[in-house]
Motif scaffolding. Sequence first.
Motif, mmCIF file in Angstrom:
data_model
loop_
_atom_site.group_PDB
_atom_site.id
_atom_site.type_symbol
_atom_site.label_atom_id
_atom_site.label_comp_id
_atom_site.label_asym_id
_atom_site.label_seq_id
_atom_site.Cartn_x
_atom_site.Cartn_y
_atom_site.Cartn_z
ATOM 1 N N LYS A 95 0.785 -1.218 0.161
ATOM 2 C CA LYS A 95 0.114 0.025 0.125
ATOM 3 C C LYS A 95 0.841 1.296 -0.174
ATOM 4 O O LYS A 95 0.602 2.242 -0.734
ATOM 5 C CB LYS A 95 -0.986 -0.267 1.132
ATOM 6 C CG LYS A 95 -1.845 -0.928 1.115
ATOM 7 C CD LYS A 95 -3.017 -0.975 2.484
ATOM 8 C CE LYS A 95 -3.919 -2.065 2.510
ATOM 9 N NZ LYS A 95 -4.779 -2.067 3.605
ATOM 10 N N LEU A 130 -7.887 0.717 -2.437
ATOM 11 C CA LEU A 130 -7.995 0.668 -0.723
ATOM 12 C C LEU A 130 -9.189 -0.240 -0.436
ATOM 13 O O LEU A 130 -9.374 -0.442 0.803
ATOM 14 C CB LEU A 130 -7.680 1.880 -0.211
ATOM 15 C CG LEU A 130 -6.505 2.608 -0.111
ATOM 16 C CD1 LEU A 130 -6.626 4.074 0.577
ATOM 17 C CD2 LEU A 130 -5.456 1.744 0.243
ATOM 18 N N ARG B 389 -9.919 4.726 4.021
ATOM 19 C CA ARG B 389 -9.813 4.543 2.399
ATOM 20 C C ARG B 389 -10.518 5.575 1.843
ATOM 21 O O ARG B 389 -10.413 5.703 0.241
ATOM 22 C CB ARG B 389 -10.471 3.248 1.886
ATOM 23 C CG ARG B 389 -11.871 3.067 2.317
ATOM 24 C CD ARG B 389 -12.382 1.583 2.166
ATOM 25 N NE ARG B 389 -13.306 1.056 3.149
ATOM 26 C CZ ARG B 389 -14.729 1.723 3.235
ATOM 27 N NH1 ARG B 389 -14.918 2.159 2.090
ATOM 28 N NH2 ARG B 389 -15.585 1.234 4.030
#
Lengths: 167, 498
Positions: A95, A130, B389
């Motif tokens: 990430k 994500l 997110r």
Amino acid sequence: MGRKANAYERGFKMKKIGNIIFLIFVVIISTAYYFDVSGLPDIEERIYVYFLYWALLILILIEIVKNIKEILAEKNEDDTNIINYFKGLSILKNKQIILGGSLVIYVVMTQYIGFFISSFMYFIGLTYFLGTRGIKGVIVVPAGLCVVIYILFVSLLGINLPQGLII
Amino acid sequence: MNIELIFSGFGMLLNIEVILFLILGLAIGVLLGSIPGISGMIAISIMLVPSYYMEPLQAIVFLSAIYTGSIYGGGLTAILLNIPGTPAAVPTCFDGYPLTQQGKYSVALGTGIGSSIIGVLISYTIILFLLVPIGSFVLSLGPPEMLMVVIFAFSIIGASKGSIRKTFIVGLIGLLLGTIGATPSGRPRGIMGEYALFEGIDLVPALLGLLAVSELFFMIEKEFIVKEGDKKSTNLKEIFEGIIYVFKNPVNAIRSALIGTGIGLLPAAGVTIASMTSYGQAQRASENPEKFGEGAQEGLMAAEVANNSSEGGSMATMLSFGIPGSSTVAVLMAALMIHGLNPGPFLMRDHLDFAYAIILSNIIGVFLLAIIAVIFVYYFSNIVNIPTRILVPAIGIFSVLGAYSVRGLFIDVLVLLVFAFLGYLVRKYEYPIMGVVLGFILGGMMDAEFVRTYTMYGNDPLALFNRPLFVVLLAITLLSYIVPIITKRIKGKGNVSS
């Protein structure tokens, strides 16, 4: 013969090696700056930077030596291999690497396709990566955000943001 | 001090329109200050045009209230998102954000409100009674004394946790970065052919990168800012507990307010180092210094009290000398001049009651700020319940936006990126980020004061010791470096032997 390094020790060593690389990079950049400053004519313009540079260099050298000693103290059969470390690293799943890369691409894109389109695309791409799913999170939120930014910053505050073909 | 003029100033405020503009200014200031990318200076600049149509007192009270509100608003995002709204809110991030991560954001926000009340109250009360004599003290400080003040401010680096060597490494990196730009002689230094850097690396994109964007690399590994077990909804009772905490710690409050007011008075130093210095002193005086940086409420309090009280100091210097301590105060000064009032000796001589009215409006305003702030934070703090997110790309966009907002230049966005990666690496390899931040903020100031001092005393450095204030500041500064180093070594030996 030494035993094989466990996962903790491999992580410990990689952090030390990474730290050394970081410090070497700092030395290179600050040395370049030092030589740049050396070309200035007045001593008052140089002396302060000289003092900072030499103090930094001494401390960094001490820190590098300390890190090397700690790595050598952990020496065993299965020494950390940088190449194997990067082979095992899955870049597309990491990430932090994706975030760093996407930030760079986003910033460059603002210059070519404008702030709003690149922000919209950046938000969609990163939030999808994500784990956001659904129209609301992936499309509505970034669209709403761009509208709010446009109204507040461009219309009301008159701040100039890079423009693309459309906006 | 003229009591009659103070009462006259108070009488000028007994006007419903003035009070309404005061409330409006506070609300606008808190709202705009809490938006990443909009600073107090931008907020006041936006409202400068509407203020043209107001009476002079209404305009100045309105704009001054925006300033007060924006200082508080900038602290909000520092606590909730690790994004300092202004450079002075940087130390607020050090303990405010960890408190949020622990689910204690209601307490943290309440502490911020209480700190604003105390900071503004104490500093404006001081300058109300000492506005005139303060002037002569400020004038007695020359470049050698200012150099000592800046070096002293840097000494709080020694109070950081962890390795002293690592702390000084990043501190020196920050100081070096602060020297990029024009030299005190006006020549370019380290700008790599990019003349947009001639005035130095701008503080806003650098701090956004170091604190806000670098945090994204760690935030992205979590689902929410707050750990799952620590998640709670905003709690009014905890907000009030945070407010009361400030009043239950008078020593910290008074010390921080005095530091904030005193350093806010200094035009060159100003608000940026006031909160840093106060934070460092609070850590030194604390019974639990090791908790600083991990959610110490007293650290958050010290930073916010000083941040808010430095406003009073800055205003005093602007009103009495016409010297703005920050770009925000410079815009306020412009507003005064637009309305025909020139800050400085003439204002003090001919319109002292007006100056007192401005000071009193801030004292009254802080109580109104408390009410506005409680209502605002109750709803705004729900931002921590947004999943990362969504937050991560949003903060990235606002950070880039904030960088563009400064000058509209791409170089500022590149600065943001570079500092973001630097901040990430510094934190990854366990160097204290405070060191880089502090060094960077102070680097340019230290350079300028060093050169001035060198120019004055380079041929005869011993003559510096003929300046009593310099000698006192030098002694205090030396102690501030030596004592933490010795203390750490003693503690380290104590841990080994036990």
